[in-house]
Write an enzyme that holds these catalytic residues in place. Structure first.
Site, PDB file in Angstrom:
ATOM      1  N   ARG A  46     -22.796 -45.183   3.403  1.00 52.20           N
ATOM      2  CA  ARG A  46     -21.482 -45.238   4.043  1.00 52.20           C
ATOM      3  C   ARG A  46     -20.930 -43.815   4.130  1.00 52.20           C
ATOM      4  O   ARG A  46     -21.172 -42.980   3.246  1.00 52.20           O
ATOM      5  CB  ARG A  46     -20.509 -46.098   3.242  1.00 52.20           C
ATOM      6  CG  ARG A  46     -20.671 -47.601   3.440  1.00 52.20           C
ATOM      7  CD  ARG A  46     -20.256 -48.066   4.844  1.00 52.20           C
ATOM      8  NE  ARG A  46     -20.322 -49.502   5.022  1.00 52.20           N
ATOM      9  CZ  ARG A  46     -21.332 -50.163   5.583  1.00 52.20           C
ATOM     10  NH1 ARG A  46     -22.401 -49.527   6.009  1.00 52.20           N
ATOM     11  NH2 ARG A  46     -21.283 -51.482   5.729  1.00 52.20           N
ATOM     12  N   HIS A  74     -25.086 -45.501  13.361  1.00 47.34           N
ATOM     13  CA  HIS A  74     -25.031 -46.672  12.465  1.00 47.34           C
ATOM     14  C   HIS A  74     -26.069 -47.720  12.895  1.00 47.34           C
ATOM     15  O   HIS A  74     -25.720 -48.872  13.175  1.00 47.34           O
ATOM     16  CB  HIS A  74     -23.618 -47.269  12.433  1.00 47.34           C
ATOM     17  CG  HIS A  74     -23.378 -48.114  11.202  1.00 47.34           C
ATOM     18  ND1 HIS A  74     -22.192 -48.180  10.547  1.00 47.34           N
ATOM     19  CD2 HIS A  74     -24.216 -48.944  10.505  1.00 47.34           C
ATOM     20  CE1 HIS A  74     -22.277 -49.004   9.511  1.00 47.34           C
ATOM     21  NE2 HIS A  74     -23.518 -49.475   9.462  1.00 47.34           N
TER      22      HIS A  74
HETATM   23  N1  LIG Z   1     -26.397 -48.008   7.756  1.00 46.72           N
HETATM   24  C1  LIG Z   1     -26.671 -49.295   7.828  1.00 46.72           C
HETATM   25  O1  LIG Z   1     -27.129 -49.762   8.873  1.00 46.72           O
HETATM   26  C2  LIG Z   1     -26.435 -50.156   6.633  1.00 46.72           C
HETATM   27  C3  LIG Z   1     -26.930 -51.475   6.645  1.00 46.72           C
HETATM   28  C4  LIG Z   1     -26.732 -52.255   5.512  1.00 46.72           C
HETATM   29  C5  LIG Z   1     -26.102 -51.732   4.385  1.00 46.72           C
HETATM   30  N2  LIG Z   1     -25.655 -50.439   4.395  1.00 46.72           N
HETATM   31  C6  LIG Z   1     -25.004 -49.873   3.208  1.00 46.72           C
HETATM   32  O2  LIG Z   1     -25.916 -49.910   2.117  1.00 46.72           O
HETATM   33  C7  LIG Z   1     -25.168 -50.165   0.933  1.00 46.72           C
HETATM   34  C8  LIG Z   1     -26.061 -50.657  -0.177  1.00 46.72           C
HETATM   35  O3  LIG Z   1     -26.490 -51.985   0.114  1.00 46.72           O
HETATM   36  P1  LIG Z   1     -27.219 -52.881  -0.988  1.00 46.72           P
HETATM   37  O4  LIG Z   1     -27.409 -54.204  -0.401  1.00 46.72           O
HETATM   38  O5  LIG Z   1     -28.396 -52.178  -1.550  1.00 46.72           O
HETATM   39  O6  LIG Z   1     -26.071 -52.912  -2.103  1.00 46.72           O
HETATM   40  P2  LIG Z   1     -26.173 -53.414  -3.615  1.00 46.72           P
HETATM   41  O7  LIG Z   1     -27.328 -54.357  -3.767  1.00 46.72           O
HETATM   42  O8  LIG Z   1     -24.817 -53.858  -4.007  1.00 46.72           O
HETATM   43  O9  LIG Z   1     -26.578 -52.101  -4.425  1.00 46.72           O
HETATM   44  C9  LIG Z   1     -25.688 -51.064  -4.681  1.00 46.72           C
HETATM   45  C10 LIG Z   1     -26.346 -50.085  -5.617  1.00 46.72           C
HETATM   46  O10 LIG Z   1     -25.451 -49.003  -5.836  1.00 46.72           O
HETATM   47  C11 LIG Z   1     -25.256 -48.842  -7.241  1.00 46.72           C
HETATM   48  N3  LIG Z   1     -23.899 -48.386  -7.529  1.00 46.72           N
HETATM   49  C12 LIG Z   1     -22.730 -48.953  -7.168  1.00 46.72           C
HETATM   50  N4  LIG Z   1     -21.687 -48.254  -7.676  1.00 46.72           N
HETATM   51  C13 LIG Z   1     -22.223 -47.234  -8.377  1.00 46.72           C
HETATM   52  C14 LIG Z   1     -21.681 -46.174  -9.128  1.00 46.72           C
HETATM   53  N5  LIG Z   1     -20.345 -46.011  -9.266  1.00 46.72           N
HETATM   54  N6  LIG Z   1     -22.524 -45.301  -9.729  1.00 46.72           N
HETATM   55  C15 LIG Z   1     -23.862 -45.455  -9.594  1.00 46.72           C
HETATM   56  N7  LIG Z   1     -24.460 -46.437  -8.889  1.00 46.72           N
HETATM   57  C16 LIG Z   1     -23.639 -47.312  -8.292  1.00 46.72           C
HETATM   58  C17 LIG Z   1     -25.481 -50.207  -7.832  1.00 46.72           C
HETATM   59  O11 LIG Z   1     -25.772 -50.083  -9.211  1.00 46.72           O
HETATM   60  P3  LIG Z   1     -26.123 -51.352 -10.127  1.00 46.72           P
HETATM   61  O12 LIG Z   1     -27.478 -51.820  -9.618  1.00 46.72           O
HETATM   62  O13 LIG Z   1     -26.194 -50.797 -11.481  1.00 46.72           O
HETATM   63  O14 LIG Z   1     -25.045 -52.357  -9.887  1.00 46.72           O
HETATM   64  C18 LIG Z   1     -26.661 -50.701  -6.981  1.00 46.72           C
HETATM   65  O15 LIG Z   1     -27.873 -50.191  -7.488  1.00 46.72           O
HETATM   66  C19 LIG Z   1     -24.116 -51.194   1.419  1.00 46.72           C
HETATM   67  O16 LIG Z   1     -23.014 -51.232   0.546  1.00 46.72           O
HETATM   68  C20 LIG Z   1     -23.765 -50.646   2.782  1.00 46.72           C
HETATM   69  O17 LIG Z   1     -22.683 -49.753   2.636  1.00 46.72           O
HETATM   70  C21 LIG Z   1     -25.805 -49.661   5.502  1.00 46.72           C
END
Ligand SMILES: NC(=O)c1ccc[n+]([C@@H]2O[C@H](COP(=O)([O-])OP(=O)(O)OC[C@H]3O[C@@H](n4cnc5c(N)ncnc54)[C@H](OP(=O)(O)O)[C@@H]3O)[C@@H](O)[C@H]2O)c1
Length: 310
Positions: free
Chosen positions: A225, A273
């Site tokens: 993001r 995006h």
């Molecule tokens: N560009 C695009 O097309 C696109 C598409 C889809 C998603 N995205 C982005 O990708 C992001 C990640 O998706 P996801 O499904 O992988 O999310 P997720 O499963 O919720 O994983 C988030 C990861 O970030 C870690 N995290 C969160 N807060 C943190 C902090 N303060 N310090 C350190 N680590 C932290 C979490 O740690 P823990 O495992 O310890 O909880 C987890 O490993 C989404 O939120 C979205 O913004 C972008």
């Protein structure tokens, strides 16, 4: 009595999702009525994306859950009118798409592809790239998307470090967490991938101080993001050569304004995006499984921790 499922997302998606949701709900055995318009007090579940325009959940008095079509939930996680469980999207197709996009852009940097794709100047300058095992890649965020990308890169023999909030154990990946873990992770990130969610705790994760921890000339890939990066600090780091190049898919303001310095910067690639998107064929099954769970009294999957914001 059938459950009422309100589809509140971009109108163009309704004809795509309607037959899929109808089919998978029938397979779950849940009797449901699907639609884009209901009296709010008659709605049991909302299939939600921010571009559906729904902001006030307070009239939805019998709502059981909101099921997001998006993985990133920063636009709804802090909505005070929402008092029922919120599930985010974890979709096999979305994950696979992100893995492919991340691996592709890591390989672009690793192999130095731009040199030969963009410059055909008649100069024969052999410069074979190192093997993947000699390349250090770091992924911030080891959730559904980060872990899958880390595993794929590790399977190609990259030296992969990952960082998350809580401790992880992923085969082939050096997993770090916490503030000290971040310093370690960044100090070895020749190629850095951001797959953190947008929360209060992750805003400006990449700032002047953390950018200075990277090896000089590091490459940055951000499909997470926009607010994860302090843009002025990144531009300074690019201009100073501390960061060699950045590929940015997400921005604080989208569409990225035409006069934004990223567009013209020689060491920045802007993509609009498109890193990955929810794939209806697989996402509809995830939504229907959560409705089935709700009706069976089973816990929902992929619930958002509203206090953490992801
Ligand atoms: N560009 C695009 O097309 C696109 C598409 C889809 C998603 N995205 C982005 O990708 C992001 C990640 O998706 P996801 O499904 O992988 O999310 P997720 O499963 O919720 O994983 C988030 C990861 O970030 C870690 N995290 C969160 N807060 C943190 C902090 N303060 N310090 C350190 N680590 C932290 C979490 O740690 P823990 O495992 O310890 O909880 C987890 O490993 C989404 O939120 C979205 O913004 C972008």
């Amino acid at each position: 009595m059938p459950v009422n499922v309100l589809f509140s997302a971009r109108p163009a998606l309704w004809p795509v999702y309607e037959p899929l949701l109808t089919r998978y709900l029938a397979e779950t055995g849940v009797e449901a009525r699907l639609g884009t318009e209901f009296d709010p007090d008659q709605v049991d579940y909302v299939v939600y994306a921010p571009n559906g325009g729904l902001l006030d959940f307070s009239p939805f008095t019998r709502l059981k859950a909101v099921l997001s079509l998006w993985a990133g939930v920063e636009k709804i996680a802090d909505n005070d009118t929402l008092t029922v469980p919120l599930a985010r999207m974890v979709d096999h197709g979305l994950t696979q798409g992100m893995t492919e996009w991340v691996v592709g852009h890591v390989l672009r940097y690793h192999l130095g592809m731009d040199r030969h794709i963009t410059i055909q100047d008649g100069v024969w300058a052999p410069d074979a790239p190192p093997l993947a095992q000699e390349r250090k890649v770091c992924i911030l965020g080891l959730g559904a998307l980060g872990e899958a990308a880390a595993r794929a890169l590790a399977s190609l023999n990259f030296t992969v470090t990952g960082w998350s909030r809580t401790a992880k154990d992923i085969p082939g990946v050096n997993c770090l967490h916490g503030p000290d873990g971040l310093r370690d992770a960044l100090s070895q990130a020749e190629i850095l991938v951001l797959l953190l969610p947008d929360t209060a705790a992750t805003e400006n994760a990449l700032n002047a101080e953390t950018l200075a921890l990277l090896p000089k000339g590091a490459r940055i890939i951000n499909p997470g993001r926009g607010p994860l990066i302090d843009d002025d600090a990144l531009l300074d780091a690019l201009n100073a050569g501390q960061v060699g190049h950045a590929t940015l898919d997400v921005f604080r303001v989208e569409p990225l304004p035409p006069d934004h310095p990223y567009w013209a910067h020689p060491n920045v690639t802007v993509t609009p995006h498109i890193a990955s998107e929810t794939r209806p064929a697989t996402a509809a099954q995830v939504i229907c499984e959560n409705i089935r769970r709700g009706e069976a009294g089973e816990p929902f999957v992929h619930l958002v921790d509203r206090a953490l914001g992801y």
